[in-house]
Design a protein around this motif. Structure first.
Motif, short mmCIF file in Angstrom:
data_model
loop_
_atom_site.label_atom_id
_atom_site.label_comp_id
_atom_site.label_asym_id
_atom_site.label_seq_id
_atom_site.Cartn_x
_atom_site.Cartn_y
_atom_site.Cartn_z
N ILE A 273 -17.73 2.30 11.46
CA ILE A 273 -16.62 1.61 10.79
C ILE A 273 -16.84 1.66 9.28
O ILE A 273 -15.91 1.96 8.50
CB ILE A 273 -16.53 0.15 11.28
N GLN A 274 -18.07 1.38 8.87
CA GLN A 274 -18.35 1.32 7.43
C GLN A 274 -18.20 2.68 6.77
O GLN A 274 -17.57 2.80 5.72
CB GLN A 274 -19.77 0.79 7.22
N SER A 275 -18.77 3.71 7.41
CA SER A 275 -18.72 5.03 6.76
C SER A 275 -17.29 5.56 6.73
O SER A 275 -16.88 6.20 5.76
CB SER A 275 -19.68 6.01 7.44
N THR A 276 -16.53 5.25 7.77
CA THR A 276 -15.13 5.70 7.78
C THR A 276 -14.34 5.03 6.66
O THR A 276 -13.56 5.69 5.96
CB THR A 276 -14.47 5.35 9.12
N LEU A 277 -14.57 3.74 6.49
CA LEU A 277 -13.83 3.03 5.46
C LEU A 277 -14.25 3.51 4.07
O LEU A 277 -13.42 3.67 3.18
CB LEU A 277 -14.02 1.52 5.60
N PHE A 278 -15.55 3.74 3.90
CA PHE A 278 -16.02 4.28 2.62
C PHE A 278 -15.29 5.58 2.30
O PHE A 278 -14.82 5.79 1.18
CB PHE A 278 -17.53 4.57 2.68
N ALA A 279 -15.20 6.47 3.31
CA ALA A 279 -14.55 7.77 3.10
C ALA A 279 -13.08 7.60 2.79
O ALA A 279 -12.52 8.24 1.89
CB ALA A 279 -14.75 8.64 4.34
N LEU A 280 -12.43 6.72 3.52
CA LEU A 280 -11.00 6.50 3.33
C LEU A 280 -10.73 5.98 1.93
O LEU A 280 -9.82 6.44 1.23
CB LEU A 280 -10.51 5.48 4.38
N LEU A 281 -11.54 5.03 1.49
CA LEU A 281 -11.33 4.44 0.17
C LEU A 281 -11.68 5.43 -0.95
O LEU A 281 -11.08 5.41 -2.02
CB LEU A 281 -12.15 3.16 0.03
N LYS A 282 -12.65 6.30 -0.67
CA LYS A 282 -13.01 7.31 -1.65
C LYS A 282 -11.82 8.23 -1.91
O LYS A 282 -11.53 8.60 -3.05
CB LYS A 282 -14.20 8.13 -1.13
N GLU A 283 -11.12 8.59 -0.83
CA GLU A 283 -9.93 9.44 -0.98
C GLU A 283 -8.85 8.74 -1.79
O GLU A 283 -8.03 9.38 -2.43
CB GLU A 283 -9.36 9.78 0.40
N GLN A 284 -8.83 7.43 -1.71
CA GLN A 284 -7.78 6.66 -2.38
C GLN A 284 -8.18 6.22 -3.79
O GLN A 284 -7.46 5.47 -4.44
CB GLN A 284 -7.46 5.39 -1.56
N GLU A 285 -9.31 6.69 -4.23
CA GLU A 285 -9.86 6.19 -5.49
C GLU A 285 -8.91 6.39 -6.66
O GLU A 285 -8.71 5.48 -7.48
CB GLU A 285 -11.20 6.88 -5.77
N ARG A 286 -8.30 7.56 -6.72
CA ARG A 286 -7.38 7.83 -7.84
C ARG A 286 -6.17 6.90 -7.77
O ARG A 286 -5.70 6.39 -8.79
CB ARG A 286 -6.90 9.28 -7.79
N THR A 287 -5.68 6.73 -6.54
CA THR A 287 -4.53 5.84 -6.36
C THR A 287 -4.87 4.43 -6.84
O THR A 287 -4.09 3.79 -7.55
CB THR A 287 -4.14 5.78 -4.87
N ILE A 288 -6.06 3.97 -6.45
CA ILE A 288 -6.48 2.62 -6.83
C ILE A 288 -6.63 2.54 -8.35
O ILE A 288 -6.24 1.54 -8.98
CB ILE A 288 -7.81 2.27 -6.12
N ALA A 289 -7.17 3.60 -8.94
CA ALA A 289 -7.35 3.63 -10.40
C ALA A 289 -5.98 3.55 -11.10
O ALA A 289 -5.81 2.83 -12.09
CB ALA A 289 -8.09 4.89 -10.81
N VAL A 290 -5.01 4.28 -10.57
CA VAL A 290 -3.67 4.25 -11.16
C VAL A 290 -3.08 2.85 -11.04
O VAL A 290 -2.50 2.31 -12.00
CB VAL A 290 -2.76 5.28 -10.44
N MET A 291 -3.27 2.22 -9.86
CA MET A 291 -2.74 0.87 -9.66
C MET A 291 -3.35 -0.10 -10.65
O MET A 291 -2.67 -0.97 -11.20
CB MET A 291 -3.00 0.40 -8.22
N LYS A 292 -4.65 0.03 -10.88
CA LYS A 292 -5.30 -0.87 -11.83
C LYS A 292 -4.80 -0.59 -13.24
O LYS A 292 -4.64 -1.53 -14.04
CB LYS A 292 -6.82 -0.70 -11.76
N ALA A 293 -4.57 0.71 -13.53
CA ALA A 293 -4.03 1.06 -14.84
C ALA A 293 -2.66 0.44 -15.04
O ALA A 293 -2.25 0.13 -16.17
CB ALA A 293 -3.96 2.58 -15.00
N LEU A 294 -1.94 0.22 -13.93
CA LEU A 294 -0.60 -0.38 -14.03
C LEU A 294 -0.65 -1.89 -13.96
O LEU A 294 0.40 -2.54 -13.96
CB LEU A 294 0.28 0.17 -12.89
N GLY A 295 -1.86 -2.48 -13.86
CA GLY A 295 -1.97 -3.93 -13.92
C GLY A 295 -2.33 -4.64 -12.62
O GLY A 295 -2.42 -5.86 -12.59
N ALA A 296 -2.53 -3.91 -11.54
CA ALA A 296 -2.89 -4.58 -10.28
C ALA A 296 -4.31 -5.12 -10.38
O ALA A 296 -5.19 -4.46 -10.92
CB ALA A 296 -2.78 -3.60 -9.11
N ARG A 297 -4.52 -6.33 -9.86
CA ARG A 297 -5.86 -6.90 -9.88
C ARG A 297 -6.66 -6.46 -8.67
O ARG A 297 -6.08 -6.06 -7.65
CB ARG A 297 -5.77 -8.42 -9.86
#
Lengths: 831, 226
Positions: A273-297
């Motif tokens: 479960i942990q390694s799968t989630l790590f991988a999934l979130l790694k793929e989403q890293e750019r998306t998350i970075a963009v969201m934070k750049a747009l002001g998401a906490r």
């Protein structure tokens, strides 16, 4: 504000990773619910009605006639109308067809009217037990009728009496399963006991008195009165609430091992479960970075991804429940022969609720770290310039600590034994640590290698691809495989020690309860080469003056000093014994009473040459000083004795004789018939038959344990799958590069196949090493038997593992191989 | 002498219900040793044309010939030898294998071919391009300019007859970009390799032998520079 569309898009955009996450949760649910339901089914069907399980309120258990004060106390209470009592005598004896042709070792139970006070004895005729078991009649297992080829109405010789088979036994309330028995059950009326001539002094008989109390509130008081009357004899007086049922102990032990494997599977599923989630979130890293750049906490982002994990966890839970239901239809086949047919295995609502709670905790625990690390994603990750910091910071340690505590609690709750639980956690930690260190060493050795073959070289490089989880794959797989390999190796060694190999010349037939006066004639009947050993029954009451608490001793999992022992006397070592402490078996210059102990005794309680042991022999206290410690030089079923006295000490004590001989298989049946005709009190145990039965049960038990342990292999495979998915972009990129530079599909295929082969081979070899060391320790130390490494079979296991990992890896990689270069390039250009 | 030819090549993409015509009946001939620039605005179809010319993609209509060999319908395995020995690729995003060092990246195409002197050739090329000290570095340890120089070495190691370069300076600053372009042209001229380069930069187009301009998937201009 919850953005459901965001949650939905995250899930639909990462279907592969989400599927693996769901499967990991499902796997943990199947394990938890199946084992929990099995426990509930067994407890409710077999063990809940403890009164029926013991057929009484109070059970008095002795290996000889109960002491007179106790018998008087029972009689007094019965006269006063406070209790009812019924006795039975249980022992082994050979029964013989009338006419003397065939005979069979059987488990006799001679019962007084009144038995059983609770539960019913079910018979094939449907008639009441009390009506059918009249003087002169027998009620027998169908197995006996089949083996002796007789039917109801035929006569059997039992001891010195000839009795008629009256009915067939279907079910006995205080023995719901019968695989412990060395022979089929035979019920005899107590009115025929004297005529049998088998329960005299010195015979190996269990004397049981069942008590039914008139007023349930008087249970404890009555038990206390009877216990006081029993004095310090080794008579056990227990109520149905605290009596140790053999059946319950068996299932407790079985569930103990199954729970161990279940916890291990849960741990591996958690890592999946942990390694799968790590991988999934790694793929989403750019998306998350963009969201934070747009002001998401961070709170917003973590909250939404937590929503994703909870939804996936819920889906996995439902699939797991469905899987558990499906598994219930298979479990009866798996457990057949071990549980009575009337036990219905079904999914228990309590087990479901418990499984869901534990499953939720596992999901939260193992997703805590990946979700927490989302805080560390900065907007500059958009430019791909993020360097991940060290994973081992304070948060990691806190979460890892919480995880360890959670699993320790799980172990303690499910195993119900603090010491064993701590040993298990220690063993698990050592296993994972060993796998980790060996995996690191292996990868270090592989890193610098430059084989001639280009595909192999590329495969090796692929192991060290950025973000490749080669280390965690090898650690997880090798740990899971080490457990399965160890079970296989220990089972093979047990088979070899006890089942397959009888050393040439070793005794294969035991004869017990030979009376001293019968010894000479008996010895002539067996011929030369047979061994004859005097047996005096006794118990240990103190070591170095410190009294033994029999109840405390009996609670320990292995052998203990609380039971009755077969003491013997002789002045020489057996051929398969040697001294490990002490100059000789006994000291010639000592006036004290001496005793030589087997090293197994020293493992039960620390003692050494010079210490004293106080025995109780036929009611007489005897204190002896330890003169030597012996060990056996061979394993297997050859006669051995924990305590040996000099001849002069016990030769005058009442005793029976135990003989052991090597008899050709074809002569055993005829010899048994002659012996039972001449010496009806002697029980004949054909070891080859016994070990065959034992072997069958062992095989069934290890199949069950391996079945549940295979779930941990499934968890390991899911981690392999998850890792391949996590690195699929990198793999696609490599495949495209290779293709663009002129490599054919076959080259790319061979590179991926070789990479998975290396992972599987590394995992298999590390697992083999760990399991060989572990199995050696288990066999030598815990089971006290010799060890054989079975290298041929071990290599086959490694090969099977390697193939499995290779095939799984390739199956997942096939879509990658089909990826056209232009599609990848176009996506890169679009970016 | 013609080394590459297209006849009536067209390519469409379907996005949802819409069919988008990216290339519209393009016929071209490229001479051996020629430096051809394919120019156009974003969305003009120049990158798509490059992928079709190099066999990385198939046209929906028309044919593509490499030295009289019709490669239009060749499958991936049949195209592999061409990609290994006849073509070289240089991309905007470099596309180096992350798990291989600079030297290993350059060696790879030669090793695929079974060249026993792959290492020697790779070292020579890397030395020639100023990367001698960076041979054992991984791509993530190289700067953008260094990565592109490494990619150029990789494209040249098997002495290809045609190099396809798709915006090779697109991810570089102007100084690095100019240096990389100069290097590419030097090596192209030394070896007499045909160079087909896609760009939207007029400055780069000026140094070409010939410039083909695309607009809306069509050739709107085909000029030889004097």
């Amino acid at each position: 504000m919850v953005n459901l569309r965001f949650i939905g898009r995250q899930m639909s955009g990462a279907k592969s990773q989400c599927s693996v996450f769901v499967l990991c949760v499902a796997l943990s649910m199947i394990t938890l619910v199946s084992l929990g339901s099995f426990r509930q089914s067994v407890e409710s069907s077999l063990l809940r009605d403890a009164r029926s399980l013991h057929a009484a309120d109070i059970i008095i258990h002795a290996h000889a006639e109960p002491p007179a004060p106790l018998q008087s106390a029972v009689a007094d209470l019965e006269r006063g109308g406070e209790i009812k009592s019924a006795r039975f005598w249980e022992f082994y004896s050979v029964v013989q067809k009338e006419g003397g042709e065939d005979s069979l070792l059987s488990n006799l139970k001679v019962v007084e009217p009144g038995y059983p006070f609770y539960g019913k004895v079910l018979l094939a005729s449907g008639r009441p037990f009390r009506e059918q078991l009249t003087p002169g009649s027998l009620i027998v297992d169908q197995a006996l009728l089949d083996r002796l080829r007789i039917g109801v109405g035929d006569k059997l010789r039992v001891g010195q009496a000839t009795l008629t088979v009256r009915d067939v036994l279907l079910q006995e309330p205080d023995r719901p399963v019968n695989f412990f028995a060395l022979g089929p059950r035979v019920f005899v009326s107590a009115a025929d006991r004297e005529a049998l001539g088998l329960t005299g002094r010195g015979s190996r008989v269990d004397h049981v008195t069942l008590i039914k109390v008139k007023a349930p509130k008087d249970l404890r008081k009555t038990a206390a009165v009877l216990r006081a009357a029993a004095g310090d004899s080794r008579v056990r007086v227990e109520t149905y609430r605290n009596a140790g049922s053999r059946v319950k102990r068996f299932f407790d032990n079985l569930l103990f091992f199954l729970n161990l494997s279940g916890i291990f599977t849960l741990l591996l599923s958690g890592f999946g479960i942990q390694s799968t989630l790590f991988a999934l979130l790694k793929e989403q890293e750019r998306t998350i970075a963009v969201m934070k750049a747009l002001g998401a906490r961070s709170r917003f982002i973590i909250g939404h991804f937590l929503g994703v994990t909870l939804i996936l966890g819920f889906i996995g839970t439902m699939i797991g429940l469905a899987g558990s239901l499906a598994l219930q239809s298979f479990l009866p086949t798996l457990f057949s022969g071990l549980i009575p047919a009337q036990v219905t295995l079904k999914v228990s609502p309590f087990a479901v609720a418990q499984g869901m709670l534990i499953g939720l905790l596992v999901v939260l625990l193992f997703t805590a770290l990946p979700l927490y690390r989302l805080k560390e994603v900065k907007p500059r990750a958009i430019f791909g310039k993020e360097e991940s910091g060290s994973i081992w910071n304070r948060a990691t340690w806190i979460i890892a600590g919480a995880g360890a505590l959670f699993f320790l609690s799980m172990v303690l709750i499910r195993l119900r034994d603090l010491k064993t639980g701590l040993y298990f956690m220690l063993a698990l930690t050592l296993l994972i640590l060993a796998a980790y260190l060996l995996a690191r060493l292996t990868l270090r050795m592989l890193r610098g290698r430059e084989p001639e073959s280009l595909p192999l070289r590329q495969a090796l490089k692929g192991l060290f691809r950025p973000h490749n989880a080669s280390l965690s794959i090898i650690v997880t797989l090798s740990a899971a495989l080490a457990v399965i390999f160890s079970i296989t190796l220990v089972e093979k060694n047990l088979d070899a020690s006890f089942i397959d190999s009888f050393p040439p010349g070793a005794p294969n037939v035991f004869f017990i309860d030979i009376q001293p006066g019968q010894k000479e004639e008996f010895a002539r009947m067996l011929g030369p080469g047979a061994g004859h050993y005097p047996i005096v029954r006794g118990t240990v009451s103190a070591v170095n003056g410190t009294p033994i608490d029999p109840e405390q001793e009996r609670r320990s999992r292995g052998d203990n000093l609380g039971r009755e022992f077969n003491l013997t006397y002789r002045d020489r070592l057996l051929s398969d014994e040697r001294l490990i402490s002490g100059a000789s078996l006994f000291r010639g210059d000592s006036p004290e009473t001496q005793v030589s102990v087997l090293d197994t005794v020293v493992k039960m309680r620390k003692m050494k040459v010079g210490d004293t042991i106080t025995f109780r022999i036929q009611g007489v206290p005897v204190t002896a000083r330890i003169s030597s410690v012996r060990t056996r030089t061979s394993g297997g079923l050859t006669p051995y004795f924990y305590f040996v006295f000099p001849q002069a000490v016990l030769s005058d004590a009442p005793h029976t004789v135990f003989s052991a001989a090597r008899i050709e298989k074809e002569r055993i049946s005829d010899l048994q018939n002659r012996i039972v005709a001449r010496f009806p009190n002697v029980s004949v145990i054909d070891l080859t038959e016994t070990v065959t039965v034992f072997g069958r049960i062992m095989a069934r038990l290890s199949t069950i344990v391996r079945f549940f342990t295979s779930f941990s292999i499934a968890a390991g495979v899911l981690i392999v799958v998850s890792s391949i998915f996590a690195t699929r972009h990198a793999r696609i990129r490599e495949a495209v590069f290779f293709t663009m530079l002129g490599a054919k599909k076959r080259f790319v295929f061979v590179v991926f196949a070789a990479e998975n082969l290396l992972l599987g081979l590394a995992s298999g070899i590390i697992a083999l090493f760990i399991s060989q060391v572990g199995s050696l320790i288990i066999c030598r130390r815990a089971l006290d038997m010799s060890y054989h490494p079975y290298l041929g079979e071990s290599l086959l296991l490694v090969l099977a593992t390697t193939l499995l990992v290779m095939l799984v890896g390739l199956a997942i990689s096939i879509p990658i191989l089909r990826q056209k270069p232009v599609v990848f390039l176009r996506e890169q250009t679009d970016e | 002498m013609t080394i590459l030819q297209t006849r009536g090549v067209a390519k469409n993409y379907r996005i949802g219900n819409r069919e988008i015509k990216v290339l519209d009946e393009i016929s071209l001939e490229v001479a051996r040793g020629e430096f051809l620039v394919v120019k156009g605005e974003s969305g003009s179809g120049k990158s798509t044309l490059l992928t079709i010319l190099s066999g990385l993609d198939r046209p929906d209509q028309g044919r593509v010939f490499i030295e009289d060999l019709d490669i239009t319908d060749l499958n991936e395995d049949a195209l592999a030898p061409l990609r290994n020995t006849t073509f070289g690729f240089v991309f905007q995003s470099f596309h180096l294998v992350p798990s291989l060092t600079a030297l290993e990246n350059v060696m790879f195409p030669a090793e695929l071919r079974g060249d026993p002197d792959a290492r020697g050739k790779a070292e020579a090329l890397l030395g020639r391009t100023g990367l001698a000290a960076r041979m054992s570095n991984f791509p993530h340890q190289l700067s953008g300019g260094e990565k592109q120089r490494c990619a150029i070495c990789r494209a040249l190691i098997n002495d290809p007859r045609i190099i396809f370069a798709d915006e090779p300076t697109g991810n570089l600053d102007s100084i690095n970009g100019a240096a990389v372009l100069q290097l590419l042209l030097e090596l192209q001229r030394e070896r007499g390799t045909t160079l087909i380069l896609v760009t939207h930069s007029p400055e780069i187009a000026q140094s070409a032998d010939r410039v083909v301009t695309l607009k809306d998937g069509r050739v709107v201009s085909d000029q030889t520079n004097g």
